[in-house]
Design a protein around this motif. Structure first.
Motif, PDB file in Angstrom:
ATOM      1  N   THR A  73       0.844  -1.198   0.000  1.00  0.00           N
ATOM      2  CA  THR A  73       0.000   0.000   0.000  1.00  0.00           C
ATOM      3  C   THR A  73       0.873   1.239   0.000  1.00  0.00           C
ATOM      4  OG1 THR A  73      -1.723  -1.153   1.248  1.00  0.00           O
ATOM      5  CG2 THR A  73      -1.802   1.247   1.245  1.00  0.00           C
ATOM      6  N   GLY A  74       0.376   2.289  -0.636  1.00  0.00           N
ATOM      7  CA  GLY A  74       1.079   3.553  -0.625  1.00  0.00           C
ATOM      8  C   GLY A  74       1.303   4.080  -2.035  1.00  0.00           C
ATOM      9  N   PRO A  75       1.995   5.211  -2.111  1.00  0.00           N
ATOM     10  CA  PRO A  75       2.655   5.898  -0.992  1.00  0.00           C
ATOM     11  C   PRO A  75       1.668   6.672  -0.104  1.00  0.00           C
ATOM     12  CG  PRO A  75       2.964   7.132  -3.020  1.00  0.00           C
ATOM     13  CD  PRO A  75       2.259   5.869  -3.405  1.00  0.00           C
ATOM     14  N   VAL A  76       2.023   6.732   1.187  1.00  0.00           N
ATOM     15  CA  VAL A  76       1.266   7.515   2.163  1.00  0.00           C
ATOM     16  C   VAL A  76       2.262   8.338   2.962  1.00  0.00           C
ATOM     17  CG1 VAL A  76      -0.603   5.820   2.332  1.00  0.00           C
ATOM     18  CG2 VAL A  76       1.355   5.671   3.881  1.00  0.00           C
ATOM     19  N   ARG A  77       1.750   9.331   3.663  1.00  0.00           N
ATOM     20  CA  ARG A  77       2.622  10.160   4.504  1.00  0.00           C
ATOM     21  C   ARG A  77       2.423   9.903   5.994  1.00  0.00           C
ATOM     22  NH1 ARG A  77       3.780  16.072   1.791  1.00  0.00           N
ATOM     23  NH2 ARG A  77       4.581  15.232  -0.194  1.00  0.00           N
ATOM     24  N   THR A  78       1.309   9.311   6.338  1.00  0.00           N
ATOM     25  CA  THR A  78       1.090   8.933   7.734  1.00  0.00           C
ATOM     26  C   THR A  78       0.086   7.801   7.782  1.00  0.00           C
ATOM     27  OG1 THR A  78       0.471   9.732   9.946  1.00  0.00           O
ATOM     28  CG2 THR A  78      -0.764  10.614   8.074  1.00  0.00           C
ATOM     29  N   ARG A  79       0.247   6.928   8.762  1.00  0.00           N
ATOM     30  CA  ARG A  79      -0.698   5.829   8.957  1.00  0.00           C
ATOM     31  C   ARG A  79      -0.657   5.438  10.428  1.00  0.00           C
ATOM     32  NH1 ARG A  79      -3.810   5.631   5.640  1.00  0.00           N
ATOM     33  NH2 ARG A  79      -3.417   4.180   3.943  1.00  0.00           N
ATOM     34  N   THR A  80      -1.840   5.183  10.982  1.00  0.00           N
ATOM     35  CA  THR A  80      -1.953   4.758  12.377  1.00  0.00           C
ATOM     36  C   THR A  80      -2.654   3.415  12.432  1.00  0.00           C
ATOM     37  OG1 THR A  80      -2.015   7.022  13.248  1.00  0.00           O
ATOM     38  CG2 THR A  80      -2.924   5.291  14.642  1.00  0.00           C
ATOM     39  N   TRP A  81      -2.052   2.488  13.161  1.00  0.00           N
ATOM     40  CA  TRP A  81      -2.660   1.166  13.357  1.00  0.00           C
ATOM     41  C   TRP A  81      -3.006   0.982  14.827  1.00  0.00           C
ATOM     42  CZ3 TRP A  81       1.569   1.949  10.198  1.00  0.00           C
ATOM     43  CH2 TRP A  81       1.398   1.618   8.848  1.00  0.00           C
ATOM     44  N   THR A  82      -4.187   0.426  15.065  1.00  0.00           N
ATOM     45  CA  THR A  82      -4.667   0.177  16.420  1.00  0.00           C
ATOM     46  C   THR A  82      -4.993  -1.302  16.575  1.00  0.00           C
ATOM     47  OG1 THR A  82      -5.613   2.398  16.542  1.00  0.00           O
ATOM     48  CG2 THR A  82      -6.396   0.786  18.145  1.00  0.00           C
ATOM     49  N   VAL A  83      -4.597  -1.867  17.705  1.00  0.00           N
ATOM     50  CA  VAL A  83      -4.877  -3.278  17.965  1.00  0.00           C
ATOM     51  C   VAL A  83      -6.314  -3.419  18.456  1.00  0.00           C
ATOM     52  CG1 VAL A  83      -4.210  -5.330  19.263  1.00  0.00           C
ATOM     53  CG2 VAL A  83      -2.473  -3.668  18.581  1.00  0.00           C
TER      54      VAL A  83
END
Length: 279
Positions: free
Chosen positions: A243-253
């Motif tokens: 995946t991408g390109p991205v500049r920010t990504r947040t993952w939560t469990v």
């Protein structure tokens, strides 16, 4: 007949093309032990529609890791994962993820696990765009390229070693400018380059975060509920997808967010490993 015995068997078209015999065996076992409705979608849209019309039937996917990921993503967006359990019969070229989760190899064993197994609740990594990760993710998504380059350089060094000394050194490690935060704690910033970042849902309801710096002898390792990576455009590999390109990504469990039907022994071993690895 209980809802548990009523199955919706969705057979991925790639599995049908690659290994029709395994698909036939899985279908015979599932139909012989349950009231099964068979769906043969021809593409992703029909695959999604089949799952959406499951009713009270328990969904079972016959396909590879990509089919599994597609099903989990669709059921997550449908907000069904927390209440139900998915069955899986791995068929296809790429089934490593399925086996790592405890699904047995072979169409007969996997189909019997769907019929006679128990539900194991598994953690899920979810990003802000509702993307899901079952196994783990790596940043950047260039490991395959790096391995290929390493193979080329090893061959080159072997050839040159027979002709001239000293042999040339390998390519310098690629570095990337990334900011990594785990539960709000800064682990890496843009002023110190990193070689790689990996995030994987642990068995204790948290994510394991691993950061490798080019000049450090040991990696930075921690666990967290939420991980945010930002910086210049970057790509990442989540399970089988890039995946991408991205500049920010947040993952939560999301602890125990989805259920997978596994053989009794495999589910017990996975639970025991989680107890041993926990705090």
């Amino acid at each position: 007949m209980s809802d548990h015995d009523q199955l919706l068997v969705v057979i991925d078209p790639v599995a049908r093309r690659m290994d029709g015999e395994s698909v036939r065996i899985a279908k015979d076992v599932l139909c012989g032990g349950s009231e099964a409705k068979i769906c043969l979608p021809e593409g992703p849209e029909e695959f999604a529609r089949a799952l959406a019309r499951r009713g009270h039937r328990r969904p079972v996917v016959v396909g590879d890791d990509r089919a599994l990921l597609r099903a989990v993503a669709l059921l997550h967006r449908d907000r069904w994962l927390g209440d139900g359990a998915l069955g899986l019969v791995p068929v296809g070229a790429s089934v490593q993820l399925a086996h790592s989760l405890g699904v047995p190899a072979g169409p007969v064993a996997a189909a019997r696990a769907v019929l006679d197994g128990v539900v194991r609740r598994l953690d899920l990594l979810v990003d802000e765009s509702d993307g899901v990760v079952l196994g783990g993710l790596s940043i950047p998504a260039v490991r395959a390229v790096a391995r290929a380059e390493a193979s080329v350089w090893n061959a080159c060094r072997s050839l040159v070693r027979t002709l001239v000394r000293p042999a040339p050194t390998g390519p310098a490690a690629r570095v990337h400018r990334l900011r990594v935060e785990a539960d709000g704690v800064l682990l890496a910033d843009l002023d110190r380059p990193v070689e790689a970042v990996s995030v994987r849902a642990d068995r204790d309801g948290r994510a394991e975060v691993l950061i490798r710096h080019p000049s450090a002898t040991e990696a930075v390792r921690t666990s967290a509920l939420t991980v945010t990576v930002s910086g210049p455009d970057f790509r990442y590999r989540a399970d089988t997808h890039v995946t991408g390109p991205v500049r920010t990504r947040t993952w939560t469990v999301r602890p125990g967010a989805w259920g997978l039907t596994l053989p009794v022994t495999a589910a017990a071993e996975t639970w025991a490993e989680g107890r041993q690895d926990g705090p």
